[in-house]
Enzyme design. Structure first.
Site, mmCIF file in Angstrom:
data_model
loop_
_atom_site.group_PDB
_atom_site.id
_atom_site.type_symbol
_atom_site.label_atom_id
_atom_site.label_comp_id
_atom_site.label_asym_id
_atom_site.label_seq_id
_atom_site.Cartn_x
_atom_site.Cartn_y
_atom_site.Cartn_z
ATOM 1 N N ASP A 1 -44.787 51.340 103.278
ATOM 2 C CA ASP A 1 -45.988 51.915 102.666
ATOM 3 C C ASP A 1 -47.104 50.878 102.542
ATOM 4 O OD1 ASP A 1 -44.956 50.529 100.585
ATOM 5 O OD2 ASP A 1 -44.700 52.243 99.236
ATOM 6 N N SER A 2 -46.885 49.662 103.101
ATOM 7 C CA SER A 2 -48.009 48.727 103.291
ATOM 8 C C SER A 2 -49.052 49.413 104.178
ATOM 9 C CB SER A 2 -47.541 47.421 103.936
ATOM 10 O OG SER A 2 -46.833 47.675 105.131
ATOM 11 N N LYS B 1 -36.292 53.337 103.286
ATOM 12 C CA LYS B 1 -36.284 52.169 102.407
ATOM 13 C C LYS B 1 -36.711 52.632 101.018
ATOM 14 C CE LYS B 1 -39.503 48.741 102.492
ATOM 15 N NZ LYS B 1 -39.985 48.664 101.100
ATOM 16 N N GLU C 1 -37.629 51.145 97.099
ATOM 17 C CA GLU C 1 -37.840 49.988 96.225
ATOM 18 C C GLU C 1 -37.150 50.189 94.882
ATOM 19 O OE1 GLU C 1 -41.919 48.841 95.667
ATOM 20 O OE2 GLU C 1 -42.292 48.696 97.833
ATOM 21 N N GLU D 1 -37.883 40.360 98.355
ATOM 22 C CA GLU D 1 -39.296 39.975 98.502
ATOM 23 C C GLU D 1 -39.720 38.980 97.425
ATOM 24 O OE1 GLU D 1 -42.103 43.105 99.268
ATOM 25 O OE2 GLU D 1 -43.825 41.789 98.955
#
Ligand code: KIV
Length: 282
Positions: A53-54, A112, A114, A181
């Site tokens: 979602d970057s 993915k 988070e 991250e």
């Protein structure tokens, strides 16, 4: 020099990723947000392509990743899937119902998600439904407000323990791998040793089982002066090269150098004379 770039390599699967991890061979991951960037990543031999979602910030110009809509992500996933012949494709998602949509409509192979301990029950529901999940702990950009901004995580013994507990929780919930991250390299290496699944580092040092970067960042496809996190290495100057090319085009159009004869289609003299004659009286 690792894998040669190829267009005819075998399709990467979860089994391929597990085999790389067993052999201790670093896993290569890169984001792609559309057909050309996915084509490039796949052609260059990336094992995993992430439609992260970057996308919201680097491709859609949004303020942060929370702005992007499911429908927008799906559109980009489908264009990435069309270009990807070999890499394993993953997209970002948060719940079972939408995870199913991303697999069915977005044509990706995994999602993915988070979050650590607090997301474990959701991850369990998705993995139980047979959808592979890549976890993401440490700095989780969707929770930047709760984390006090884009802050390095695990810088104290307690903080490092939280990163490890989160990673263990998502492993236990069935993730096939986990992104770490913005975590100190030594902490990431120790966490990696404690897990049985691969870790994919971004700003987490070389002790992870693989690495991921945002393609736009590592290609240098942004104007000078943009903020770049410390961990990004610029492997190219796509912005600079593209700007040179677009400016050259602008100049050649302005001074009538482009298009030249070789860029045009021919017509026979006879047909041209006929046409010229026909339009004389118009
Ligand atoms: O959204 C994204 O692109 C990501 C990667 C940077 C890991 O989460």
């Amino acid at each position: 020099m690792g894998h040669p770039p190829t267009t005819s390599r075998k399709k990467v699967t979860i089994q391929t990723i597990r085999a790389l991890h067993r052999r201790g061979e670093p896993i290569t991951v890169l984001t792609a947000h559309d057909f050309p960037s996915a084509h490039l990543a796949d052609h260059a031999g990336m094992e995993i392509i992430l439609v992260g979602d970057s996308l919201a910030m680097v491709a859609l110009g949004m303020e942060d990743t929370s702005e992007v809509l499911v429908e927008e992500m799906l559109l980009h996933c489908r264009s990435v899937a069309r270009a990807t012949k070999s890499a394993f494709t993953i997209s970002e998602e948060q719940a079972l119902a939408t995870a199913i949509r991303f697999i069915k409509e977005g044509r990706v192979q995994a999602i993915k998600l988070e979050g650590g301990k607090e997301m474990a029950p959701t991850i369990r529901r998705i993995t139980t439904a047979g959808i592979p999940v890549l976890g993401h702990v440490g700095l989780t950009p969707q929770r930047q407000n709760a984390l006090g901004g884009f802050r390095v995580q695990g810088k104290t013994s307690d903080g490092a323990m939280r990163v490890l507990e989160d990673a263990l929780a998502v492993q236990e919930a069935g993730c096939f791998a986990v992104v770490l991250e913005a975590v100190p390299a030594e902490v990431a290496a120790l966490v990696t040793k404690k897990l049985s699944i691969p870790t994919i580092g971004i700003g987490a040092g070389a002790g992870c089982s693989g690495q991921v970067l945002v393609q736009v960042d590592m290609l240098g496809n942004f104007p000078p002066g943009r903020f770049l996190p410390k961990f990004v290495k610029k492997y190219g100057n796509v912005w600079g090269e593209s700007l040179k090319a677009v400016e050259a085009y602008r100049d050649e159009v302005k001074n009538s150098q482009y298009p030249a004869a070789e860029h045009t289609y021919p017509i026979s003299k006879e047909e041209l004379d006929k046409f010229s004659e026909a339009i004389k009286g118009l």
